[in-house]
Write a protein that holds these residues in place. Structure first.
Motif, PDB file in Angstrom:
ATOM      1  N   MET A   1      43.997  50.974  53.907  1.00  0.00           N
ATOM      2  CA  MET A   1      43.831  51.492  52.566  1.00  0.00           C
ATOM      3  C   MET A   1      44.483  50.572  51.531  1.00  0.00           C
ATOM      4  O   MET A   1      43.941  50.379  50.467  1.00  0.00           O
ATOM      5  CB  MET A   1      44.424  52.901  52.517  1.00  0.00           C
ATOM      6  N   ARG A   2      45.675  50.039  51.886  1.00  0.00           N
ATOM      7  CA  ARG A   2      46.357  49.135  50.971  1.00  0.00           C
ATOM      8  C   ARG A   2      45.543  47.874  50.716  1.00  0.00           C
ATOM      9  O   ARG A   2      45.537  47.342  49.620  1.00  0.00           O
ATOM     10  CB  ARG A   2      47.721  48.743  51.523  1.00  0.00           C
ATOM     11  N   LYS A   3      44.879  47.370  51.781  1.00  0.00           N
ATOM     12  CA  LYS A   3      44.047  46.187  51.628  1.00  0.00           C
ATOM     13  C   LYS A   3      42.912  46.446  50.648  1.00  0.00           C
ATOM     14  O   LYS A   3      42.593  45.600  49.821  1.00  0.00           O
ATOM     15  CB  LYS A   3      43.462  45.753  52.982  1.00  0.00           C
ATOM     16  N   VAL A   4      42.303  47.604  50.740  1.00  0.00           N
ATOM     17  CA  VAL A   4      41.203  47.964  49.853  1.00  0.00           C
ATOM     18  C   VAL A   4      41.693  48.026  48.409  1.00  0.00           C
ATOM     19  O   VAL A   4      41.063  47.512  47.480  1.00  0.00           O
ATOM     20  CB  VAL A   4      40.548  49.295  50.272  1.00  0.00           C
ATOM     21  N   LEU A   5      42.846  48.654  48.192  1.00  0.00           N
ATOM     22  CA  LEU A   5      43.412  48.739  46.849  1.00  0.00           C
ATOM     23  C   LEU A   5      43.787  47.359  46.325  1.00  0.00           C
ATOM     24  O   LEU A   5      43.572  47.038  45.151  1.00  0.00           O
ATOM     25  CB  LEU A   5      44.622  49.666  46.832  1.00  0.00           C
ATOM     26  N   ALA A   6      44.344  46.513  47.188  1.00  0.00           N
ATOM     27  CA  ALA A   6      44.730  45.160  46.773  1.00  0.00           C
ATOM     28  C   ALA A   6      43.489  44.347  46.414  1.00  0.00           C
ATOM     29  O   ALA A   6      43.480  43.629  45.411  1.00  0.00           O
ATOM     30  CB  ALA A   6      45.527  44.468  47.871  1.00  0.00           C
ATOM     31  N   VAL A   7      42.458  44.438  47.228  1.00  0.00           N
ATOM     32  CA  VAL A   7      41.218  43.703  46.964  1.00  0.00           C
ATOM     33  C   VAL A   7      40.560  44.212  45.681  1.00  0.00           C
ATOM     34  O   VAL A   7      40.108  43.427  44.848  1.00  0.00           O
ATOM     35  CB  VAL A   7      40.246  43.806  48.164  1.00  0.00           C
ATOM     36  N   SER A   8      40.521  45.526  45.487  1.00  0.00           N
ATOM     37  CA  SER A   8      39.909  46.055  44.264  1.00  0.00           C
ATOM     38  C   SER A   8      40.740  45.691  43.047  1.00  0.00           C
ATOM     39  O   SER A   8      40.208  45.453  41.967  1.00  0.00           O
ATOM     40  CB  SER A   8      39.686  47.562  44.358  1.00  0.00           C
ATOM     41  N   GLY A   9      42.079  45.637  43.197  1.00  0.00           N
ATOM     42  CA  GLY A   9      42.945  45.201  42.098  1.00  0.00           C
ATOM     43  C   GLY A   9      42.704  43.746  41.747  1.00  0.00           C
ATOM     44  O   GLY A   9      42.658  43.371  40.575  1.00  0.00           O
ATOM     45  N   VAL A  10      42.539  42.887  42.730  1.00  0.00           N
ATOM     46  CA  VAL A  10      42.228  41.471  42.506  1.00  0.00           C
ATOM     47  C   VAL A  10      40.857  41.346  41.860  1.00  0.00           C
ATOM     48  O   VAL A  10      40.667  40.583  40.905  1.00  0.00           O
ATOM     49  CB  VAL A  10      42.298  40.676  43.840  1.00  0.00           C
ATOM     50  N   GLY A  11      39.908  42.114  42.343  1.00  0.00           N
ATOM     51  CA  GLY A  11      38.549  42.096  41.766  1.00  0.00           C
ATOM     52  C   GLY A  11      38.550  42.521  40.308  1.00  0.00           C
ATOM     53  O   GLY A  11      37.885  41.907  39.461  1.00  0.00           O
ATOM     54  N   ALA A  12      39.327  43.552  39.990  1.00  0.00           N
ATOM     55  CA  ALA A  12      39.426  44.019  38.597  1.00  0.00           C
ATOM     56  C   ALA A  12      40.095  42.958  37.736  1.00  0.00           C
ATOM     57  O   ALA A  12      39.692  42.719  36.585  1.00  0.00           O
ATOM     58  CB  ALA A  12      40.185  45.332  38.526  1.00  0.00           C
ATOM     59  N   ILE A  14      40.066  39.680  38.275  1.00  0.00           N
ATOM     60  CA  ILE A  14      39.096  38.590  38.099  1.00  0.00           C
ATOM     61  C   ILE A  14      38.039  38.980  37.071  1.00  0.00           C
ATOM     62  O   ILE A  14      37.684  38.184  36.188  1.00  0.00           O
ATOM     63  CB  ILE A  14      38.449  38.211  39.452  1.00  0.00           C
ATOM     64  N   ALA A  15      37.555  40.209  37.141  1.00  0.00           N
ATOM     65  CA  ALA A  15      36.547  40.678  36.173  1.00  0.00           C
ATOM     66  C   ALA A  15      37.114  40.669  34.758  1.00  0.00           C
ATOM     67  O   ALA A  15      36.429  40.250  33.809  1.00  0.00           O
ATOM     68  CB  ALA A  15      36.069  42.076  36.551  1.00  0.00           C
ATOM     69  N   ALA A  16      38.356  41.091  34.596  1.00  0.00           N
ATOM     70  CA  ALA A  16      38.989  41.089  33.269  1.00  0.00           C
ATOM     71  C   ALA A  16      39.142  39.657  32.763  1.00  0.00           C
ATOM     72  O   ALA A  16      38.906  39.372  31.579  1.00  0.00           O
ATOM     73  CB  ALA A  16      40.334  41.801  33.319  1.00  0.00           C
ATOM     74  N   PHE A  17      39.538  38.737  33.651  1.00  0.00           N
ATOM     75  CA  PHE A  17      39.697  37.334  33.268  1.00  0.00           C
ATOM     76  C   PHE A  17      38.350  36.741  32.849  1.00  0.00           C
ATOM     77  O   PHE A  17      38.261  36.047  31.833  1.00  0.00           O
ATOM     78  CB  PHE A  17      40.306  36.537  34.427  1.00  0.00           C
ATOM     79  N   VAL A  18      37.305  37.001  33.631  1.00  0.00           N
ATOM     80  CA  VAL A  18      35.969  36.490  33.308  1.00  0.00           C
ATOM     81  C   VAL A  18      35.506  37.056  31.967  1.00  0.00           C
ATOM     82  O   VAL A  18      34.967  36.330  31.128  1.00  0.00           O
ATOM     83  CB  VAL A  18      34.955  36.815  34.435  1.00  0.00           C
ATOM     84  N   ALA A  19      35.735  38.342  31.729  1.00  0.00           N
ATOM     85  CA  ALA A  19      35.350  38.949  30.452  1.00  0.00           C
ATOM     86  C   ALA A  19      36.102  38.303  29.297  1.00  0.00           C
ATOM     87  O   ALA A  19      35.515  38.017  28.244  1.00  0.00           O
ATOM     88  CB  ALA A  19      35.615  40.458  30.488  1.00  0.00           C
TER      89      ALA A  19
END
Length: 191
Positions: A1-12, A14-19
């Motif tokens: 579960m922690r991996k999923v949260l960490a990956v989604s946090g990294v994805g968010a 990256i998305a914020a940086f790209v925006a």
């Protein structure tokens, strides 16, 4: 579960940086319309996306940002205008919003049909040849535009790029209408 949260946090992240990068790029490659010289096509306050990488690919009827001579300051002022005359063309303009063009190397005469122009009485100019490396620029608001009728030809090196997309306001954002065209002039009717 922690991996999923960490990956989604990294994805968010990256998305914020790209925006953020997209917003910065959009602002860096944009220009705001100042004045009424391009109405009704462009309005005061519109934020336009400027294609700076296409400055060597300018075509007739493109709307460009360029530096033009300023009668007030003696220096240059940034303008947004429509390209009417290309290098080698011959141009004749009358005050009643009649613009004639003989494209470079052509014998035929064409009239520029721009639905934004309204008639105003005025004298016709003699035919002028657009020099190599220059453009003849006109505003869409015939009676309220300081353009090549006032300051003459604009050097191609003074063109920063062309505007193709309205970014703001959001209710009117989108591509710029391309309803300006050349129409053949009947023989004998060209002045």
């Amino acid at each position: 579960m922690r991996k999923v949260l960490a990956v989604s946090g990294v994805g968010a992240g990256i998305a914020a940086f790209v925006a953020l990068v997209l917003v910065v790029v959009a602002l860096a490659f944009s220009v705001t319309v100042d004045g009424a010289s391009m109405e009704p096509t462009l309005r005061d306050g519109d934020r336009m996306f400027l294609e700076v990488w296409t400055r060597d690919e300018i075509e007739r009827f493109d709307i460009v940002e360029a530096d033009a001579p300023s009668a007030v300051s003696g220096g240059a002022v940034r303008i947004l205008k429509r390209v009417i005359g290309m290098p080698g063309d011959r141009i004749s303009v009358s005050g009643d919003a009649r613009v004639l063009v003989r494209p470079a190397g052509a014998e035929e005469t064409y009239v520029v049909e721009n639905p934004a122009w309204s008639a105003e009485p005025g004298a016709e100019l003699e035919w002028r040849a657009v020099p190599e490396g220059a453009y003849w620029l006109l505003g869409d608001n015939w009676g309220a535009s300081t353009d090549s009728r006032s300051f003459g030809f604009v050097d191609a090196e003074a063109v920063h790029g062309r505007v193709v997309f309205r970014m703001l306001p959001l209710g009117r954002n989108g591509a710029i209408a391309g309803d300006v065209r050349l129409a053949p002039v009947e023989p004998g009717s060209a002045r």
